[in-house]
Design a protein around this motif. Structure first.
Motif, mmCIF file in Angstrom:
data_model
loop_
_atom_site.group_PDB
_atom_site.id
_atom_site.type_symbol
_atom_site.label_atom_id
_atom_site.label_comp_id
_atom_site.label_asym_id
_atom_site.label_seq_id
_atom_site.Cartn_x
_atom_site.Cartn_y
_atom_site.Cartn_z
ATOM 1 N N VAL A 126 0.799 -1.225 0.000
ATOM 2 C CA VAL A 126 0.000 0.000 0.000
ATOM 3 C C VAL A 126 0.832 1.275 0.000
ATOM 4 O O VAL A 126 0.294 2.358 0.204
ATOM 5 N N SER B 54 -0.368 4.427 -2.153
ATOM 6 C CA SER B 54 -1.592 5.032 -1.605
ATOM 7 C C SER B 54 -1.298 5.778 -0.311
ATOM 8 O O SER B 54 -1.751 6.908 -0.111
ATOM 9 N N ILE C 56 -3.803 0.653 5.323
ATOM 10 C CA ILE C 56 -3.657 1.961 4.672
ATOM 11 C C ILE C 56 -3.911 3.070 5.672
ATOM 12 O O ILE C 56 -3.131 4.022 5.775
ATOM 13 N N GLU D 93 -0.996 5.576 6.941
ATOM 14 C CA GLU D 93 -1.182 6.966 6.534
ATOM 15 C C GLU D 93 -1.206 7.884 7.740
ATOM 16 O O GLU D 93 -0.625 8.964 7.715
#
Length: 177
Positions: free
Chosen positions: A6, A9, A71, A75
């Motif tokens: 990931v 992203s 994710i 993040e």
């Protein structure tokens, strides 16, 4: 392994996502709340990085797919660093040197805006990519050391030392910890 799946992203959400959110929130505060440019963008830079603690907890209760949870967790780790760099840059742009030098009340309310966008973008890239590089190098070294250990206490101690040590090394080098 999870991060490799990931990474694009996560990095886009944590960098471009926070920048775009800061711009949108700043503009909305200027045009809807009629706040001055300086206050609108300093506040926008302050609140733009999301705090995903509640969402992560909810994801665990609802058994959300692991990829989506990964994710969000990754993040939220990266966007804090981006938020700090953006906030520092916005404060530097907005208040520049005039408010800091004179220190008078009127100058802080209406400072000259020191807009050198290219310099600030360069600083952002230097701080963020430099900090990530320091963290990555120290993580690679630490990962090699972890393979030599069998004691859970030693592994936890090494992990904690890695986190704080990499932040200190990056800060000493003038990069984002």
């Amino acid at each position: 392994k999870d991060f490799k799946m990931v990474k694009i992203s996560v990095l886009l959400l944590a960098t471009a996502g926070v920048v775009i959110t800061t711009l949108i929130v700043g503009l909305l505060l200027m045009y809807i709340a009629h706040l001055p440019f300086q206050i609108a963008f300093v506040f926008a830079a302050l609140i733009s990085p999301t705090d995903a603690a509640i969402v992560i907890k909810t994801f665990k209760i609802l058994n959300v797919p692991r990829l989506l949870s990964t994710i969000l967790e990754m993040e939220s780790s990266f966007n804090d660093a981006t938020g700090i760099i953006i906030f520092t840059s916005v404060v530097g742009i907005v208040f520049g040197t005039s408010a800091a030098i004179t220190g008078s009340y009127t100058d802080t309310l209406n400072p000259r805006i020191n807009i050198d966008i290219l310099h600030e973008i360069g600083q952002f890239l230097l701080l963020s990519l430099g900090g990530m590089s320091v963290g990555l190098i120290i993580t690679i070294i630490t990962n090699k050391l972890h393979t030599l250990m069998n004691n859970p206490f030693s592994e936890i101690s090494l992990t904690i030392t890695t986190v704080f040590g990499s932040a200190i090394v990056a800060n000493v080098m003038g990069l984002s910890g």
